[in-house]
Each structure stands twice: as structure tokens, then as C-alpha cells.
Design an enzyme around this catalytic site. Structure first.
Site, PDB file in Angstrom:
ATOM      1  N   LYS A 110       0.859  -1.190   0.000  1.00  0.00           N
ATOM      2  CA  LYS A 110       0.000   0.000   0.000  1.00  0.00           C
ATOM      3  C   LYS A 110       0.891   1.235   0.000  1.00  0.00           C
ATOM      4  O   LYS A 110       1.744   1.394   0.873  1.00  0.00           O
ATOM      5  CB  LYS A 110      -0.913  -0.011   1.234  1.00  0.00           C
ATOM      6  N   GLY A 123      -1.038   8.051  -5.792  1.00  0.00           N
ATOM      7  CA  GLY A 123      -0.595   6.665  -5.597  1.00  0.00           C
ATOM      8  C   GLY A 123       0.215   6.453  -4.327  1.00  0.00           C
ATOM      9  O   GLY A 123       0.716   5.360  -4.077  1.00  0.00           O
ATOM     10  N   ARG A 180     -13.874  -6.853  -2.182  1.00  0.00           N
ATOM     11  CA  ARG A 180     -14.760  -5.960  -1.437  1.00  0.00           C
ATOM     12  C   ARG A 180     -16.195  -6.086  -1.946  1.00  0.00           C
ATOM     13  O   ARG A 180     -16.409  -6.563  -3.060  1.00  0.00           O
ATOM     14  CB  ARG A 180     -14.294  -4.505  -1.665  1.00  0.00           C
ATOM     15  N   ASP A 249     -16.894   0.063  -0.812  1.00  0.00           N
ATOM     16  CA  ASP A 249     -15.575  -0.359  -1.308  1.00  0.00           C
ATOM     17  C   ASP A 249     -14.624  -0.645  -0.147  1.00  0.00           C
ATOM     18  O   ASP A 249     -13.533  -1.168  -0.369  1.00  0.00           O
ATOM     19  CB  ASP A 249     -14.978   0.697  -2.247  1.00  0.00           C
TER      20      ASP A 249
HETATM   21  P1  AMP Z   1     -10.266   5.047   0.763  1.00  0.00           P
HETATM   22  O1  AMP Z   1     -11.513   5.772   1.157  1.00  0.00           O
HETATM   23  O2  AMP Z   1      -9.017   5.510   1.436  1.00  0.00           O
HETATM   24  O3  AMP Z   1     -10.441   3.579   0.932  1.00  0.00           O
HETATM   25  O4  AMP Z   1     -10.003   5.343  -0.784  1.00  0.00           O
HETATM   26  C1  AMP Z   1     -10.993   5.454  -1.770  1.00  0.00           C
HETATM   27  C2  AMP Z   1     -10.401   5.273  -3.150  1.00  0.00           C
HETATM   28  O5  AMP Z   1      -9.438   6.304  -3.424  1.00  0.00           O
HETATM   29  C3  AMP Z   1      -9.677   3.956  -3.347  1.00  0.00           C
HETATM   30  O6  AMP Z   1      -9.975   3.519  -4.631  1.00  0.00           O
HETATM   31  C4  AMP Z   1      -8.227   4.325  -3.197  1.00  0.00           C
HETATM   32  O7  AMP Z   1      -7.380   3.475  -3.903  1.00  0.00           O
HETATM   33  C5  AMP Z   1      -8.199   5.735  -3.772  1.00  0.00           C
HETATM   34  N1  AMP Z   1      -7.107   6.558  -3.213  1.00  0.00           N
HETATM   35  C6  AMP Z   1      -7.044   7.050  -1.948  1.00  0.00           C
HETATM   36  N2  AMP Z   1      -5.905   7.764  -1.797  1.00  0.00           N
HETATM   37  C7  AMP Z   1      -5.239   7.718  -2.958  1.00  0.00           C
HETATM   38  C8  AMP Z   1      -4.000   8.249  -3.441  1.00  0.00           C
HETATM   39  N3  AMP Z   1      -3.221   9.003  -2.666  1.00  0.00           N
HETATM   40  N4  AMP Z   1      -3.653   7.983  -4.712  1.00  0.00           N
HETATM   41  C9  AMP Z   1      -4.445   7.259  -5.507  1.00  0.00           C
HETATM   42  N5  AMP Z   1      -5.604   6.718  -5.127  1.00  0.00           N
HETATM   43  C10 AMP Z   1      -6.011   6.948  -3.862  1.00  0.00           C
HETATM   44 MG    MG Z   2     -10.762   2.045   0.334  1.00  0.00          MG
END
Ligand code: AMP
Ligand code: MG
Length: 478
Positions: A110, A123, A180, A249
């Protein structure tokens, strides 16, 4: 480099390009090992890896020869709104590890850089959020709560921009599955029903092979997911843990706690507590978690409907089991916390009464339960007269069971943790780590291995949070 020869398989990657995209991790600059989880490493057969092995592996540089690195696609309902395409935006599955028990464990980095699902993100994962996930997933695991786990983590010199400039970090997350609710939703709403069925069959083949030839296997899987979700949330409620972002998700098909963000343990009891500073409406407030779990199961039902042989009727019947599974598990857990070996119809009134006083006085949730078997418990309350009235009835209820005092006490101590990973403890570790000092992470990791034990050297970590803890604001940015 021992890790280069680790035995990985890539069963999810083999499902094909509909399910994931091939990606190459983008290493961080000047990575440093922050922590390695030696006991998990032992379980996976990686105990003899050097620190440098863990750094290289966690940094996604020179992946093992049999690794096929991918980002998984999914969708989801975020704060109730449909988002048609999400996916691993910063997590990369490098393969599945085989353990002696034949179970496959996903190894996912991660914070490993951009993927086709990064949307506007970079990312990356910052140090503070990586420390929080790394430590809390292990803390929940040791509390006996199903969760993804943490194998190792690194910090780096790569700059990452959030509200301020921070450094990029990465961790290896270990889980029996990263599938998920939103993974099913993605295939359903894009009308890829063959892929939807293939996903169900994949999950069954990998986790419930005994069902693989059953005609009603979609129903069986859905029933299991509903049960596990209800029981997982009962466990969160019993330790006073708030997830903060229960989007579909972030819901695991295996009922694991996944995607740690602005989570928090309750300090002073407040049923309406909102741990996510960005959750304006309190959708994911502490007391709403059980209902949100149900809402999320409804979303999963909707997604599975096109391939559910029994249709709507069957989906409804299975959904109806959620409140029952939740209530059963929650009442078992609560009774154990109060020291009751049997159920009595007066219990819910008795429990409601004390929760009400705790709510009024913001009594510390964890300290209350840990103190309940001591005479000192009344000192926690402002209105002692009121508490004593409750306590007399409670004592009578305990005596009614006729169990030996020491048995009751032993049971309660094993059901009420002394040490929980409060936000202020994490914040202290984060502040130190941000100036390059990682020792507090090791300390918290060690303490949280044995949350139910007395640990005289760490008494202060079980104390009431300091005044500034109430001011901490944990946002979604990570
Ligand atoms: P989360 O609510 O943190 O589970 O994230 C929601 C979505 O945003 C997921 O698809 C993550 O992969 C994406 N995401 C969160 N932070 C980043 C980041 N810094 N770069 C790219 N994708 C992100
Ligand atoms: Mg997430």
C-alpha cells in the site's frame, strides 16, 4: 536477497484483465525500515528475511520472480453515492503467499505508486496514515477482531503533498482476501454478469471450496457475508471502535476490517461520536455502524441479484438475518463484558441505564469496563449516588448466577481490554516518527500484542487520555 525466492502464486491475476490491471510499483526514494512484524513473518515463513529484504520487498523494487503485480478494479457507494469505478489507486497486489495450512494470503503493497485507478491521487500513502493502519490492524487482530494484517512498513525521502508536505511511506498488507462488496458492485453495474459469477466462484473456490458445486452457492456466499459483516460490527461496537469510512468499497466479502482511515476508539463514551472529521452528517457515527453494515449488505444484495437464483425474495430473506446475527453476537460480547454467564431479560434495561449515565458524563468506555470488576469503579462517575443505585442492581444480577467471584473477574478481564490504541497514543508515535524516531511505534506494537494483560511497565498507556486528545481531528486525507 531471500525474498526474491519467496513462493508466490497469482490466482487473482489469472482471472484476467477484466478483474485487474498489471502495474509496476514505483519505488520510494531512500527507503528505511520502520517496522517488521516478526510474528506474522514467522507464520508466513519469512522469519529469516533480513531487514534489507523487507525494505526492498515493501518498496516493490525487484519483486520476487514469480510475482505478477496488479491493481484490482472495483466500484462502490461512497457516503451513499454511487461511484462507478474505483479500484486500487495506490495498492498493488504482488501475489498470494502459501502457508503450511494451504490458505493463500494476499500480499499487497500500500503506497506503491500510480495505477490505472489512481484518479486524481498520487498513488502514495503518507507516513502518519501508514503508521495508523499498520498499528491498528495489528491491535484489532490481537483483540480477536477479523482484519487485514501488517507485515512491514517503510518510510522514505519521497515528498508527498497533502494539507502540508509529508513523506511517502508504504506497508505490506496481508489478508486472506482483498475482495470488497464494491468488487461485486463493479461487475454488476457494468452488466458483466459472467465476470460477476466468475468472481463469486473465485471467492468460493478459494475460501469455501465445500460449496463449489452447490446450485445455491451465490446465496450461501451472500448469507456468509451478511453474517460475518453483522458479527464484525458487533465486535467493533463491543470494543468501542469506529471505522469512519464504511463505504461499500471498504467492506470485505470475508468480513475483515479493511482500509483503515480516520478510525478511532471511543475515549469518553459518546454513542454519536464521529471519528471522521470529513463526515459532516455523521453518516458513519459510532452508533450508526450496525445500520450502515445493513445498508451495505443491501447494496451487496442489489449487486448479486442478477445471478441470484432465488431472486428478490431470497435476497430479502437473507438480509433479514442481519439484525439477528448482529444482536446475537453483540449480546454475547456485552454480557461477557459485564460478567454475565447467562442471559436475563432484565439485562438490556440494566445495560441501557449505565450507557445512559456514561453518555451523560462521557465516562471513558474502556476504563469503565476494565474497572467494573474493581471497587474503584464508582470513582469514575460524577453522580456517584446514581451510579451506586445502578451498581447495587448490577451486583444482585451478578450474584443471581451464583458463580465464584474470581471466575467472574477472570472472565471480565479477558473480555475487557486494558490497552487500546487511542488516537493520542498514535499521534505521539507519529510526531516522533516524523522526526525520524521510530521507537514509539515498536512500543505501541509491543503493548498492543497483549491488550488484555496487565503490563506494569506500560501503565501510563492505559490511563485517561490527556486534554489535548479531544482536540485531535483526523481527516480522510491519507
Ligand atoms: P479510501 O476511502 O481511502 O479507501 O479510498 C478510496 C479510493 O481512493 C480507493 O480507490 C483508493 O485506492 C483511492 N485513493 C485514496 N488515496 C489515494 C492516493 N493518494 N492515490 C491514488 N488513489 C487513492
Ligand atoms: Mg478504500
Amino acid at each position: 536477497m531471500k525474498y526474491m525466492h519467496m513462493n508466490l502464486v497469482n490466482t487473482y491475476a489469472q482471472l484476467g484483465a477484466t478483474f485487474s490491471s498489471n502495474v509496476v510499483p514505483q519505488p520510494l526514494e531512500q527507503p528505511r525500515l520502520v517496522h517488521r512484524n516478526q510474528s506474522l513473518a514467522e507464520q508466513l515463513g519469512y522469519a529469516s528475511f533480513s531487514d534489507e529484504d523487507f525494505v526492498q520487498f515493501c518498496n516493490g523494487k525487484n519483486l520476487p520472480k514469480n510475482s505478477q503485480s496488479i491493481a484490482m478494479v472495483y466500484a462502490g457507494h461512497q457516503f451513499g453515492s454511487w461511484v462507478p469505478r474505483l479500484g486500487d489507486g495506490r495498492a498493488i497486489l504482488v501475489g498470494e503467499a502459501t502457508k503450511s495450512d494451504d490458505t493463500l494470503y494476499d500480499l499487497q503493497i500500500k503506497g506503491a505508486g500510480l495505477t490505472p485507478y489512481s484518479r486524481n491521487g498520487d498513488g502514495r500513502a503518507v507516513l502518519r496514515s501508514t503508521i495508523r493502519e499498520y498499528l491498528c490492524s495489528e491491535a484489532l487482530h490481537n483483540l480477536g477482531i477479523p482484519t487485514t494484517r501488517s507485515l512491514c512498513m517503510i518510510d522514505s525521502e519521497t515528498l508527498v503533498y497533502r494539507e502540508k508536505t509529508e513523506t511517502g511511506a508504504a506497508m505490506i498488507r496481508v489478508a486472506e482476501s482483498h475482495v470488497r462488496f464494491g468488487t461485486f458492485e463493479y461487475f454488476s453495474y457494468t452488466k458483466q454478469y459472467d465476470a460477476l459469477q466468475a468472481l463469486v466462484d473465485y471467492v468460493i473456490q478459494r475460501h469455501f471450496p465445500e460449496w463449489k458445486n452447490e446450485e445455491n452457492r451465490v446465496e450461501l456466499l451472500f448469507t456468509e457475508a451478511v453474517k460475518r459483516t453483522a458479527e464484525l460490527i458487533a465486535q467493533w461496537q463491543s470494543v468501542g471502535w469506529c471505522h469512519g469510512v464504511m463505504n461499500t468499497d471498504n467492506m470485505s466479502i470475508l468480513g475483515l476490517t479493511i482500509d483503515y482511515g480516520p478510525f478511532g476508539f471511543l475515549d469518553g463514551f459518546d454513542a454519536q461520536h464521529i471519528c471522521n472529521h470529513s463526515d459532516w452528517q455523521g453518516r458513519y457515527a459510532f452508533s450508526r455502524q450496525p445500520d450502515i453494515g445493513y445498508w451495505n449488505c443491501t447494496a451487496l444484495a442489489q449487486a448479486l441479484l442478477p445471478i441470484l437464483p432465488g431472486g428478490q425474495e431470497s435476497a430479502q430473506a437473507i438480509l433479514k438475518t442481519y439484525p439477528k446475527f448482529f444482536a446475537e453476537k453483540y449480546s454475547i460480547l456485552l454480557r461477557a463484558k459485564f460478567g454475565f454467564a447467562t442471559a436475563d431479560e432484565s439485562d438490556s434495561t440494566l445495560i441501557d441505564q449505565i450507557f445512559q449515565q456514561m453518555q451523560e458524563e462521557k465516562t471513558d468506555y474502556t476504563i469503565f469496563f476494565r474497572s467494573l470488576c474493581d471497587d474503584s469503579v464508582e470513582n469514575l462517575f460524577v453522580d456517584r449516588e446514581k451510579f451506586r443505585r445502578w451498581y447495587r442492581i448490577y451486583q444482585r444480577r451478578l450474584n443471581q448466577e451464583g458463580r465464584a467471584e474470581q471466575d467472574i473477574r477472570a472472565g471480565m478481564l479477558a473480555s475487557n481490554p486494558k490497552y487500546i490504541l487511542r488516537n493520542h497514543l498514535l499521534q505521539i508515535a507519529i510526531d516522533k516518527a516524523e522526526v525520524g524516531e521510530y521507537s514509539e511505534i515498536e512500543t505501541l506494537f509491543t503493548i498492543m500484542q497483549k491488550p488484555f494483560d496487565e503490563q506494569p511497565d506500560y501503565e501510563s498507556y492505559a490511563e485517561l487520555p490527556p486534554g489535548w486528545a479531544g482536540e485531535l481531528e483526523i481527516s480522510c486525507s491519507s
